[in-house]
Design a protein around this motif. Structure first.
Motif, PDB file in Angstrom:
ATOM      1  N   TRP A  40       0.817  -1.204   0.000  1.00  0.00           N
ATOM      2  CA  TRP A  40       0.000   0.000   0.000  1.00  0.00           C
ATOM      3  C   TRP A  40       0.856   1.262   0.000  1.00  0.00           C
ATOM      4  O   TRP A  40       0.610   2.187  -0.771  1.00  0.00           O
ATOM      5  CB  TRP A  40      -0.967   0.001   1.179  1.00  0.00           C
ATOM      6  N   ASP A 105     -11.671  -0.164   4.507  1.00  0.00           N
ATOM      7  CA  ASP A 105     -10.313   0.343   4.639  1.00  0.00           C
ATOM      8  C   ASP A 105      -9.322  -0.743   4.251  1.00  0.00           C
ATOM      9  O   ASP A 105      -9.593  -1.540   3.346  1.00  0.00           O
ATOM     10  CB  ASP A 105     -10.078   0.850   6.067  1.00  0.00           C
ATOM     11  N   SER A 106      -8.187  -0.793   4.935  1.00  0.00           N
ATOM     12  CA  SER A 106      -7.139  -1.742   4.568  1.00  0.00           C
ATOM     13  C   SER A 106      -7.575  -3.194   4.710  1.00  0.00           C
ATOM     14  O   SER A 106      -7.070  -4.073   4.008  1.00  0.00           O
ATOM     15  CB  SER A 106      -5.899  -1.492   5.432  1.00  0.00           C
ATOM     16  N   ALA A 135     -12.430  -0.515  -1.584  1.00  0.00           N
ATOM     17  CA  ALA A 135     -11.672  -0.068  -0.421  1.00  0.00           C
ATOM     18  C   ALA A 135     -10.780   1.120  -0.747  1.00  0.00           C
ATOM     19  O   ALA A 135     -10.317   1.280  -1.875  1.00  0.00           O
ATOM     20  CB  ALA A 135     -10.824  -1.211   0.119  1.00  0.00           C
ATOM     21  N   ARG A 136     -10.557   1.957   0.276  1.00  0.00           N
ATOM     22  CA  ARG A 136      -9.644   3.105   0.222  1.00  0.00           C
ATOM     23  C   ARG A 136     -10.210   4.303  -0.524  1.00  0.00           C
ATOM     24  O   ARG A 136      -9.510   5.285  -0.746  1.00  0.00           O
ATOM     25  CB  ARG A 136      -8.301   2.721  -0.428  1.00  0.00           C
ATOM     26  N   THR A 138     -13.766   7.054  -0.948  1.00  0.00           N
ATOM     27  CA  THR A 138     -14.963   7.520  -0.259  1.00  0.00           C
ATOM     28  C   THR A 138     -16.203   6.943  -0.922  1.00  0.00           C
ATOM     29  O   THR A 138     -16.178   6.528  -2.087  1.00  0.00           O
ATOM     30  CB  THR A 138     -15.046   9.047  -0.297  1.00  0.00           C
ATOM     31  N   ILE A 158     -16.653  -1.873   8.008  1.00  0.00           N
ATOM     32  CA  ILE A 158     -15.979  -0.998   8.962  1.00  0.00           C
ATOM     33  C   ILE A 158     -15.360  -1.852  10.061  1.00  0.00           C
ATOM     34  O   ILE A 158     -16.040  -2.677  10.662  1.00  0.00           O
ATOM     35  CB  ILE A 158     -16.954   0.017   9.583  1.00  0.00           C
ATOM     36  N   THR A 159     -14.071  -1.673  10.297  1.00  0.00           N
ATOM     37  CA  THR A 159     -13.411  -2.441  11.341  1.00  0.00           C
ATOM     38  C   THR A 159     -13.992  -2.073  12.698  1.00  0.00           C
ATOM     39  O   THR A 159     -14.362  -0.930  12.960  1.00  0.00           O
ATOM     40  CB  THR A 159     -11.899  -2.181  11.339  1.00  0.00           C
ATOM     41  N   SER A 162     -13.330   1.013  14.725  1.00  0.00           N
ATOM     42  CA  SER A 162     -13.799   2.290  14.186  1.00  0.00           C
ATOM     43  C   SER A 162     -15.296   2.499  14.407  1.00  0.00           C
ATOM     44  O   SER A 162     -15.837   3.530  14.014  1.00  0.00           O
ATOM     45  CB  SER A 162     -13.501   2.375  12.682  1.00  0.00           C
TER      46      SER A 162
END
Length: 342
Positions: A40, A105-106, A135-136, A138, A158-159, A162
């Motif tokens: 990344w 996300d990641s 992912a990554r 908006t 969403i992790t 978060s």
């Protein structure tokens, strides 16, 4: 020693460090990927920015919670990470239009995972339908993507760490925007190097970091027994549950207004399955949240319960914050069964 001798020593040292710095910069310009331990950062610094460099990684990728050590806990694996011309992760089934997209996300992007191990890839195989790995980016930018004009279902990954009101409040609201690719390709390699912190490629600074990591080894050795797991710690708060539910309901309503099916997908944390000192509310937060969301009319997937049942299979990397290929395979199976009846 007289002042002339001190001056000679100073000039020799300065010249030596300067030569090492320039030499390592030249190597970086020729082979930048060898200076990174994960794709990344390499993508953001180089592959997304420099014209002519493929957005591809095929090399050893190391776990992210062991960077304070030099020799100890250095577990890596060769991964293949590729992206399309816009910078989005490669899909199992390439298509002109996608009905299913997974945000995130990641974890959704698939850090430490090869292309075929990511959740969107595994889900596409399970439901035999093209799935876009969003992912990554908006939400608004994704919905402006030319291939997502007819999207029917959005998984909002969403992790767990978060899923707090203070973080959910900061997530962007849906709005009409012009699509912006993740990959810009607006620099040459020398220009990109000028925007990258010299700690990335300067040999003198790298040697200082190596020394610091070796000191981390000494600290670990002196601590006695070696660790089996490392965790990012968090604790959920019962008093925040109502506000959390309200924020997710509002998020879902934005997609309702667009006629898009919304599924909330909280990604469970490794600590809840492999750490012993987690409080009961935090350990059972996802099933609790999912039950509340369903009562409010929000589709949500509980991955924590099946993960608890299969935790002995090793669903996460031991020294990384992310799930592994076994974790994504189980998650894809659960989603396919509960959302797509497969």
């Amino acid at each position: 020693m007289n002042s002339a001798s001190y001056l000679k020593i100073f000039l020799v040292i300065t010249l030596s460090f300067g030569t090492m710095h320039v030499g390592s910069l030249l190597v970086f310009l020729y082979t930048p990927q060898s200076f990174y331990h994960a794709p990344w950062a390499y993508f953001v610094d180089v592959a997304y920015r420099v014209e002519g460099i493929p957005i591809r990684w095929q090399a050893m990728e190391y776990q992210d919670q062991t960077r304070d050590n030099l020799f100890l806990h250095q577990y890596g694996q060769v991964t293949t990470t590729t992206a399309d011309a816009d910078g989005f992760r490669t899909r199992r089934f390439e298509a002109d239009s996608y009905a299913v997209v997974v945000l995130g996300d990641s974890t959704i992007f698939g850090n430490r995972l090869s292309d075929s191990e990511t959740l969107p890839w595994k889900l596409a195989e399970a439901i035999e339908t093209p799935v876009f790995n969003g992912a990554r980016s908006t939400m608004s930018n994704l919905l402006a993507h030319p291939a997502l004009g007819d999207v029917q279902i959005v998984f909002d990954g969403i992790t767990e760490r978060s899923v707090f009101p203070r973080i959910l409040k900061k997530l962007e609201r849906l709005e009409e925007v012009s699509f912006e690719p993740l990959a810009k390709k607006d620099l040459n390699m020398l220009e990109a190097a000028g925007e990258i912190p010299p700690q990335r490629y300067s040999l003198p600074l790298m040697l200082l970091k190596i020394a610091e990591r070796f000191m981390g080894d000494l600290k670990t050795w002196s601590g006695g027994e070696r660790e089996q797991w490392r965790f990012l710690r968090h604790s959920m708060r019962p008093e925040e549950l109502d506000e959390t539910v309200a924020l997710i309901v509002a998020r879902k309503q934005e997609f309702d207004a667009l006629g898009i099916r919304y599924v909330f997908l909280p990604i469970p944390a490794k600590q809840n399955f492999y750490a012993e000192d987690v409080d009961d509310y935090t350990r059972n937060f996802i099933p609790t949240l999912v039950a509340r969301l369903r009562a409010e009319g929000v589709e949500a997937v509980d991955l924590a319960t099946p993960f608890q049942e299969h935790k002995d299979e090793g669903l996460f990397f031991p020294f990384d914050t992310h799930w592994n290929g076994k974790g994504t395979a189980l998650a894809a199976q659960v989603i396919a069964e509960r959302i797509f009846d497969r």
